[in-house]
Design a protein around this motif. Structure first.
Motif, PDB file in Angstrom:
ATOM      1  N   THR A  16      21.555  53.467  16.485  1.00 39.06           N
ATOM      2  CA  THR A  16      22.566  52.595  15.888  1.00 39.06           C
ATOM      3  C   THR A  16      23.868  53.365  15.697  1.00 39.06           C
ATOM      4  O   THR A  16      23.858  54.558  15.372  1.00 39.06           O
ATOM      5  CB  THR A  16      22.115  52.043  14.513  1.00 39.06           C
ATOM      6  N   ASN A  17      24.961  52.659  15.924  1.00 41.77           N
ATOM      7  CA  ASN A  17      26.302  53.169  15.639  1.00 41.77           C
ATOM      8  C   ASN A  17      26.970  52.184  14.690  1.00 41.77           C
ATOM      9  O   ASN A  17      27.065  50.991  15.008  1.00 41.77           O
ATOM     10  CB  ASN A  17      27.150  53.275  16.912  1.00 41.77           C
ATOM     11  N   VAL A  18      27.429  52.655  13.548  1.00 42.41           N
ATOM     12  CA  VAL A  18      28.063  51.792  12.569  1.00 42.41           C
ATOM     13  C   VAL A  18      29.429  52.374  12.227  1.00 42.41           C
ATOM     14  O   VAL A  18      29.553  53.570  11.960  1.00 42.41           O
ATOM     15  CB  VAL A  18      27.202  51.670  11.283  1.00 42.41           C
ATOM     16  N   ARG A  19      30.442  51.485  12.237  1.00 33.05           N
ATOM     17  CA  ARG A  19      31.812  51.902  11.898  1.00 33.05           C
ATOM     18  C   ARG A  19      32.436  50.825  11.025  1.00 33.05           C
ATOM     19  O   ARG A  19      32.415  49.643  11.358  1.00 33.05           O
ATOM     20  CB  ARG A  19      32.647  52.085  13.159  1.00 33.05           C
ATOM     21  N   ASN A  20      32.992  51.228   9.891  1.00 33.37           N
ATOM     22  CA  ASN A  20      33.737  50.333   9.007  1.00 33.37           C
ATOM     23  C   ASN A  20      35.065  50.995   8.678  1.00 33.37           C
ATOM     24  O   ASN A  20      35.102  52.128   8.196  1.00 33.37           O
ATOM     25  CB  ASN A  20      32.979  50.075   7.699  1.00 33.37           C
ATOM     26  N   ASP A  21      36.162  50.293   8.959  1.00 37.37           N
ATOM     27  CA  ASP A  21      37.504  50.767   8.633  1.00 37.37           C
ATOM     28  C   ASP A  21      38.205  49.714   7.794  1.00 37.37           C
ATOM     29  O   ASP A  21      38.103  48.516   8.064  1.00 37.37           O
ATOM     30  CB  ASP A  21      38.322  51.023   9.903  1.00 37.37           C
ATOM     31  N   GLN A  58      46.681  42.161   0.588  1.00 42.13           N
ATOM     32  CA  GLN A  58      46.382  41.893   1.994  1.00 42.13           C
ATOM     33  C   GLN A  58      45.539  43.047   2.500  1.00 42.13           C
ATOM     34  O   GLN A  58      45.905  44.207   2.312  1.00 42.13           O
ATOM     35  CB  GLN A  58      47.659  41.781   2.818  1.00 42.13           C
ATOM     36  N   ARG A  59      44.411  42.700   3.121  1.00 43.83           N
ATOM     37  CA  ARG A  59      43.511  43.741   3.628  1.00 43.83           C
ATOM     38  C   ARG A  59      43.054  43.381   5.033  1.00 43.83           C
ATOM     39  O   ARG A  59      42.907  42.203   5.373  1.00 43.83           O
ATOM     40  CB  ARG A  59      42.283  43.880   2.714  1.00 43.83           C
ATOM     41  N   GLU A  60      42.772  44.413   5.810  1.00 42.06           N
ATOM     42  CA  GLU A  60      42.132  44.263   7.111  1.00 42.06           C
ATOM     43  C   GLU A  60      40.878  45.119   7.122  1.00 42.06           C
ATOM     44  O   GLU A  60      40.927  46.296   6.761  1.00 42.06           O
ATOM     45  CB  GLU A  60      43.051  44.712   8.246  1.00 42.06           C
ATOM     46  N   ASN A  61      39.771  44.506   7.492  1.00 39.90           N
ATOM     47  CA  ASN A  61      38.497  45.214   7.603  1.00 39.90           C
ATOM     48  C   ASN A  61      38.019  45.114   9.043  1.00 39.90           C
ATOM     49  O   ASN A  61      38.024  44.030   9.629  1.00 39.90           O
ATOM     50  CB  ASN A  61      37.430  44.598   6.687  1.00 39.90           C
ATOM     51  N   PHE A  62      37.607  46.248   9.591  1.00 42.45           N
ATOM     52  CA  PHE A  62      37.006  46.285  10.914  1.00 42.45           C
ATOM     53  C   PHE A  62      35.554  46.707  10.750  1.00 42.45           C
ATOM     54  O   PHE A  62      35.278  47.738  10.140  1.00 42.45           O
ATOM     55  CB  PHE A  62      37.736  47.275  11.830  1.00 42.45           C
ATOM     56  N   MET A  63      34.650  45.883  11.258  1.00 37.43           N
ATOM     57  CA  MET A  63      33.217  46.146  11.121  1.00 37.43           C
ATOM     58  C   MET A  63      32.592  46.150  12.514  1.00 37.43           C
ATOM     59  O   MET A  63      32.680  45.160  13.238  1.00 37.43           O
ATOM     60  CB  MET A  63      32.562  45.066  10.263  1.00 37.43           C
ATOM     61  N   GLU A  64      31.985  47.276  12.859  1.00 35.34           N
ATOM     62  CA  GLU A  64      31.342  47.386  14.163  1.00 35.34           C
ATOM     63  C   GLU A  64      29.948  47.963  13.983  1.00 35.34           C
ATOM     64  O   GLU A  64      29.758  48.956  13.289  1.00 35.34           O
ATOM     65  CB  GLU A  64      32.153  48.290  15.089  1.00 35.34           C
ATOM     66  N   SER A  65      28.978  47.311  14.608  1.00 31.12           N
ATOM     67  CA  SER A  65      27.597  47.779  14.583  1.00 31.12           C
ATOM     68  C   SER A  65      27.014  47.602  15.981  1.00 31.12           C
ATOM     69  O   SER A  65      27.053  46.506  16.531  1.00 31.12           O
ATOM     70  CB  SER A  65      26.790  46.976  13.557  1.00 31.12           C
ATOM     71  N   ARG A  66      26.483  48.679  16.526  1.00 27.34           N
ATOM     72  CA  ARG A  66      25.862  48.638  17.865  1.00 27.34           C
ATOM     73  C   ARG A  66      24.439  49.169  17.758  1.00 27.34           C
ATOM     74  O   ARG A  66      24.214  50.234  17.202  1.00 27.34           O
ATOM     75  CB  ARG A  66      26.648  49.487  18.856  1.00 27.34           C
ATOM     76  N   ILE A  67      23.514  48.398  18.290  1.00 29.33           N
ATOM     77  CA  ILE A  67      22.113  48.832  18.353  1.00 29.33           C
ATOM     78  C   ILE A  67      21.732  48.946  19.829  1.00 29.33           C
ATOM     79  O   ILE A  67      21.834  47.970  20.575  1.00 29.33           O
ATOM     80  CB  ILE A  67      21.177  47.838  17.630  1.00 29.33           C
ATOM     81  N   GLU A  68      21.341  50.151  20.223  1.00 30.61           N
ATOM     82  CA  GLU A  68      20.931  50.404  21.613  1.00 30.61           C
ATOM     83  C   GLU A  68      19.414  50.555  21.646  1.00 30.61           C
ATOM     84  O   GLU A  68      18.852  51.357  20.904  1.00 30.61           O
ATOM     85  CB  GLU A  68      21.604  51.680  22.125  1.00 30.61           C
ATOM     86  N   PHE A  69      18.763  49.769  22.494  1.00 28.92           N
ATOM     87  CA  PHE A  69      17.306  49.775  22.583  1.00 28.92           C
ATOM     88  C   PHE A  69      16.875  50.606  23.798  1.00 28.92           C
ATOM     89  O   PHE A  69      17.359  50.406  24.904  1.00 28.92           O
ATOM     90  CB  PHE A  69      16.768  48.345  22.706  1.00 28.92           C
ATOM     91  N   ASN A  73      12.320  46.275  25.982  1.00 29.55           N
ATOM     92  CA  ASN A  73      13.053  45.583  27.032  1.00 29.55           C
ATOM     93  C   ASN A  73      13.941  44.508  26.388  1.00 29.55           C
ATOM     94  O   ASN A  73      13.745  43.315  26.573  1.00 29.55           O
ATOM     95  CB  ASN A  73      12.077  44.958  28.034  1.00 29.55           C
ATOM     96  N   LEU A  74      14.911  44.958  25.580  1.00 26.23           N
ATOM     97  CA  LEU A  74      15.827  44.067  24.892  1.00 26.23           C
ATOM     98  C   LEU A  74      17.258  44.468  25.210  1.00 26.23           C
ATOM     99  O   LEU A  74      17.569  45.641  25.435  1.00 26.23           O
ATOM    100  CB  LEU A  74      15.632  44.155  23.373  1.00 26.23           C
ATOM    101  N   ALA A  75      18.150  43.471  25.223  1.00 25.50           N
ATOM    102  CA  ALA A  75      19.571  43.772  25.427  1.00 25.50           C
ATOM    103  C   ALA A  75      20.124  44.448  24.175  1.00 25.50           C
ATOM    104  O   ALA A  75      19.670  44.186  23.059  1.00 25.50           O
ATOM    105  CB  ALA A  75      20.325  42.477  25.706  1.00 25.50           C
ATOM    106  N   ASP A  76      21.091  45.320  24.380  1.00 21.98           N
ATOM    107  CA  ASP A  76      21.730  45.966  23.237  1.00 21.98           C
ATOM    108  C   ASP A  76      22.405  44.908  22.362  1.00 21.98           C
ATOM    109  O   ASP A  76      22.889  43.878  22.842  1.00 21.98           O
ATOM    110  CB  ASP A  76      22.758  46.985  23.705  1.00 21.98           C
TER     111      ASP A  76
END
Length: 194
Positions: A16-21, A58-69, A73-76
């Motif tokens: 997993t890759n998780v990024r919050n800005d 005023q706020r900006e939130n960037f949320m990214e989560s990637r799960i690599e299998f 036999n599942l798509a990321d």
């Protein structure tokens, strides 16, 4: 942050890759004006008070989560969103308070208070490569106004060691909550005696 998961045999299962800005700006202002007038007659008093408050963010939130299998036999799985949040509130209060002595130990107090509040809250969510795909299911936009009128009177008995205050207040509260996305409104108008 990257986290890798292994089987007991030390084989990759997934990662997993998780990024919050976050970034944001805000402004807040408050004013409080108060007048206290004491009269020649002992214990006769008049108080007038005005309060004003303003807040905007005023706020900006960037949320990214990637799960690599790896082991399945599942798509990321990719979750990548931008959220724009805007809040604005304005509040005002007026208070008038008058005390009139009847005798040396008895006084009458009359009071009126007005509260007025308006607020806007917007939460817009986007995804896509350049965050241009609006997601209404994860978004909202509300406007709220609230007015409270309160008046009351009391009889006050005072000695050197004790004070007894007996009285009542009447209050009316009106609230209007508007959902700007769906153009629906919830309105309340409540009266009570305190």
């Amino acid at each position: 942050k990257r986290t890798v998961f292994y089987t007991p045999g030390n084989d990759y299962t997934n990662a997993t890759n998780v990024r919050n800005d976050n970034s944001g700006t805000g402004l807040e202002a408050n004013v409080n004006l108060k007048l206290i007038r004491n009269f020649k007659k002992r214990n006769r008093k008049f108080i007038a008070e005005y309060q004003y408050g303003y807040s905007e963010t005023q706020r900006e939130n960037f949320m990214e989560s990637r799960i690599e299998f790896y082991a399945f036999n599942l798509a990321d799985s990719i979750f990548d969103q931008k959220r724009e949040i805007r809040n604005k509130t304005i509040g005002q209060r007026v208070l008038l308070d008058y005390t009139e002595p009847i005798t040396r130990k008895f006084k009458i107090n009359v009071q009126y208070k007005l509260d007025y509040f308006i607020g806007d809250q917007s939460n817009q969510t986007f995804d896509g490569q350049s965050y241009n795909n609006f997601l209404p299911f994860f978004s909202n936009d509300f406007s709220t106004s609230r007015i409270e009128n309160r008046g009351g009177a009391s009889l006050i008995y005072t000695t050197k060691k004790q004070t007894l205050n007996v009285g009542s207040r009447f209050r009316n509260v009106q609230i209007d909550n508007l959902d700007n996305f769906n153009n629906t409104s919830i309105q309340q108008n409540e009266n009570d005696i305190l």
